[in-house]
Write a protein that holds these residues in place. Structure first.
Motif, short mmCIF file in Angstrom:
data_model
loop_
_atom_site.label_atom_id
_atom_site.label_comp_id
_atom_site.label_asym_id
_atom_site.label_seq_id
_atom_site.Cartn_x
_atom_site.Cartn_y
_atom_site.Cartn_z
N MET A 259 0.84 -1.20 0.00
CA MET A 259 0.00 0.00 0.00
C MET A 259 0.88 1.25 0.00
O MET A 259 0.59 2.21 -0.71
CB MET A 259 -0.91 -0.03 1.24
CG MET A 259 -1.80 1.17 1.39
SD MET A 259 -2.60 1.27 3.03
CE MET A 259 -1.25 1.91 4.04
N ASP A 260 1.90 1.25 0.83
CA ASP A 260 2.78 2.41 1.00
C ASP A 260 4.19 2.04 0.58
O ASP A 260 4.97 1.57 1.39
CB ASP A 260 2.73 2.86 2.46
CG ASP A 260 3.51 4.13 2.71
OD1 ASP A 260 3.92 4.79 1.74
OD2 ASP A 260 3.71 4.47 3.89
N TYR A 387 -6.51 3.76 5.21
CA TYR A 387 -5.06 3.91 5.00
C TYR A 387 -4.27 3.75 6.31
O TYR A 387 -3.30 3.01 6.39
CB TYR A 387 -4.78 5.26 4.34
CG TYR A 387 -3.33 5.50 4.00
CD1 TYR A 387 -2.75 4.91 2.89
CD2 TYR A 387 -2.52 6.29 4.81
CE1 TYR A 387 -1.42 5.11 2.58
CE2 TYR A 387 -1.19 6.51 4.51
CZ TYR A 387 -0.64 5.91 3.40
OH TYR A 387 0.68 6.12 3.10
N PHE A 390 -3.30 0.34 8.17
CA PHE A 390 -2.20 -0.52 7.71
C PHE A 390 -0.84 0.19 7.67
O PHE A 390 0.19 -0.47 7.59
CB PHE A 390 -2.52 -1.04 6.30
CG PHE A 390 -3.85 -1.73 6.21
CD1 PHE A 390 -4.02 -2.99 6.75
CD2 PHE A 390 -4.94 -1.11 5.60
CE1 PHE A 390 -5.25 -3.63 6.69
CE2 PHE A 390 -6.18 -1.74 5.52
CZ PHE A 390 -6.33 -3.01 6.07
N HIS A 391 -0.89 1.52 7.67
CA HIS A 391 0.28 2.37 7.48
C HIS A 391 1.47 1.97 8.35
O HIS A 391 1.37 1.98 9.58
CB HIS A 391 -0.19 3.80 7.81
CG HIS A 391 0.79 4.88 7.61
ND1 HIS A 391 1.26 5.67 8.65
CD2 HIS A 391 1.40 5.36 6.50
CE1 HIS A 391 2.09 6.57 8.19
NE2 HIS A 391 2.20 6.40 6.88
N ASP A 396 0.68 -4.12 6.14
CA ASP A 396 0.70 -3.51 4.80
C ASP A 396 1.18 -4.56 3.80
O ASP A 396 2.37 -4.64 3.46
CB ASP A 396 1.61 -2.28 4.79
CG ASP A 396 1.68 -1.63 3.41
OD1 ASP A 396 1.12 -2.20 2.44
OD2 ASP A 396 2.30 -0.56 3.28
#
Ligand SMILES: *[C@@H]1O[C@H](CO)[C@@H](O)[C@H](O)[C@H]1NC(C)=O
Ligand SMILES: *[C@@H]1O[C@H](CO)[C@@H](O)[C@H](O)[C@H]1NC(C)=O
Ligand SMILES: *[C@@H]1O[C@H](CO)[C@@H](O)[C@H](O)[C@H]1NC(C)=O
Ligand SMILES: *[C@@H]1O[C@H](CO)[C@@H](O)[C@H](O)[C@H]1NC(C)=O
Length: 429
Positions: A259-260, A387, A390-391, A396
């Motif tokens: 995701m990131d 967001y 999971f950050h 993530d």
């Protein structure tokens, strides 16, 4: 995206010059055209926008950005600044972008921080024995022997299943450096209840983090070269003009960094793939940059800016996706009122996928210096309510990603980049 974690740590008080000035190059007109004509020009892209959307959402490219991201993150895993994994990730991307047939694929050298977490643990000993889930914060020092001052920070998240959230921190000049780690919301709440009851809390903290000298790394670049504004070959040829799309390739050293910011990087690649597949070459160059060491404060992007700002007048629009590739809503945009009016027309082309909103404030640590210097900037605006679940955690992973959402994000990213890069005039500043 690393900004909020820095603010979090702060709370705890851990503490233009175009080169063609040198010669008389052909001026390129900007902002000369009456707005109704520009709106009409943009509306003429309705069909081409539809073809990009069809390919990404319903056609042969369906799920491609998701499948590529899955292969990338399952193969490499997470890739923190300075790590061997980040080197492998850059090599992987470099050859994948080449293999895809993109143009001018190359690496631009940067120096990045190299911090290694090492083993770490936290054990509550009073008022009762309890193993705590922690993650040290980037740049934290290790624990020495014996009693020690340290900071334990409640993870910033609206939702937790006992997950600590890491991030970067900085020490203020002149303060004693003490170890810093994030603890879970659950443990923070329990410790608050214990303290309120007047109970003495004792935690045994062990952290073996180490900071090494800065490491060599690269920003990874691929292009579709503009038909009218490629790299300038002589001072009489028109200047290079660029629309830059980006995400960051590095991640934290937990989870898969899907995701990131795996998603942001992959849609920035996918946008070029879609246009190449359709044989669309805009007037201006489309340049995808996959940044290095965003999580340490946009380190790779800062060096890119320092090097390229000499040609700042060539940059038409800078874009970054770094708030997840969830269901897209539109864009967040920073630019003049005239530029915003143009962008609002461009967003209308996304009506077939309902992603036409144009919010204020383009976001992204990697592009903010361009925006501060007056270059229009856009960030992908998604339904990001999950967001911060999971950050910067072990959560993530690819399981957060949805192929359908990534198709829509890719379509939006490609339509905006293509149309802005192909309009007769640059966005007004
Ligand atoms: C794309 O993903 C969706 C959701 O998982 C699935 O229903 C669809 O069949 C996939 N399409 C292709 C071409 O794999
Ligand atoms: C708690 O942990 C300490 C240190 O590991 C150990 O010596 C002690 O016996 C434990 N107490 C209980 C009640 O288990
Ligand atoms: C800036 O533009 C000039 C002229 O096109 C070019 O020669 C130079 O390499 C560019 N600098 C960078 C850092 O891209
Ligand atoms: C867009 O919105 C319309 C009306 O709400 C809906 O019928 C349509 O299915 C939506 N399309 C997509 C791709 O979400």
């Amino acid at each position: 995206m690393q900004g909020r974690q820095i603010k979090q740590c702060g709370l705890f008080s851990l503490t233009l010059l175009a080169t063609f000035l040198h010669c008389s190059c052909l001026p390129h007109s900007t902002g000369g055209k009456p707005f109704p004509e520009t709106a009409e020009e943009i509306a003429s892209y309705t069909k081409v926008a539809k073809s990009i959307i069809d390919l990404a959402v319903y056609g042969n490219a369906q799920n491609r950005s998701y499948e590529r991201l899955a292969d990338f993150t399952d193969t490499i895993g997470n890739r923190v600044s300075g790590s061997k994994n980040l080197d492998l990730a850059i090599k992987y991307m470099f050859s994948a972008l080449r293999k895809d047939g993109l143009e001018n694929v190359h690496l631009e050298p940067v120096k990045i921080p190299h911090w290694v977490r090492g083993e770490e643990s936290a054990m509550m000993l009073q008022p009762r024995n309890h193993t705590m889930a922690i993650l040290g914060l980037g740049s934290s020092v290790a624990t020495p022997q014996g009693a020690v001052w340290a900071t334990l920070i409640r993870s910033i998240t609206p939702f937790s299943i006992n997950s600590p959230h890491t991030g970067w921190q900085d020490y203020q000049e002149g303060v004693q450096k003490i170890p810093t780690a994030c603890i879970t919301v659950e443990d923070a709440m329990m410790m608050a209840r214990m303290a309120k009851r007047g109970q003495r809390i004792v935690v045994r903290l062990t952290m073996n983090a180490q900071t090494f000298p800065d490491a060599d790394s690269f920003n990874t670049v691929a292009e579709i070269i503009g038909s009218e504004h490629p790299e300038q070959v002589c001072c009489l040829s028109p200047p290079l003009q660029v629309v830059l799309l980006s995400g960051h390739l590095d991640s934290w050293d937990v989870g898969q960094g899907a995701m990131d910011d795996g998603g942001g990087a992959l849609i920035s690649w996918e946008a070029l793939s879609l246009l190449k597949d359709l044989g669309l070459r805009p007037r201006r160059t489309l340049r995808t940059v996959l940044w290095s060491a965003e999580e340490q404060g946009g380190v790779g992007a800062q060096q890119y800016f320092q090097l390229h700002k000499v040609n700042i007048s060539n940059f038409n629009l800078v874009m970054e996706s770094d708030l997840g590739t969830f269901s897209p809503l539109g864009l967040q945009f920073t630019g003049s009122a005239q530029a915003r009016a143009v962008m609002a027309e461009v967003m209308k082309l996304l009506k077939p996928i309902n992603t036409t909103t144009l919010e204020e404030h383009g976001e992204g640590i990697d592009i903010e210096m361009w925006m501060d210097a007056g270059v229009p900037g856009a960030s992908l605006h998604v339904a990001d309510s999950r967001y911060f679940w999971f950050h910067h955690t072990n959560g993530d992973t690819m399981s957060v990603q949805s192929p359908i959402e990534m198709n829509l994000c890719s379509a939006l990213w490609a339509v905006v980049a293509y149309v802005v890069a192909d309009l007769e005039e640059m966005l007004p500043r």
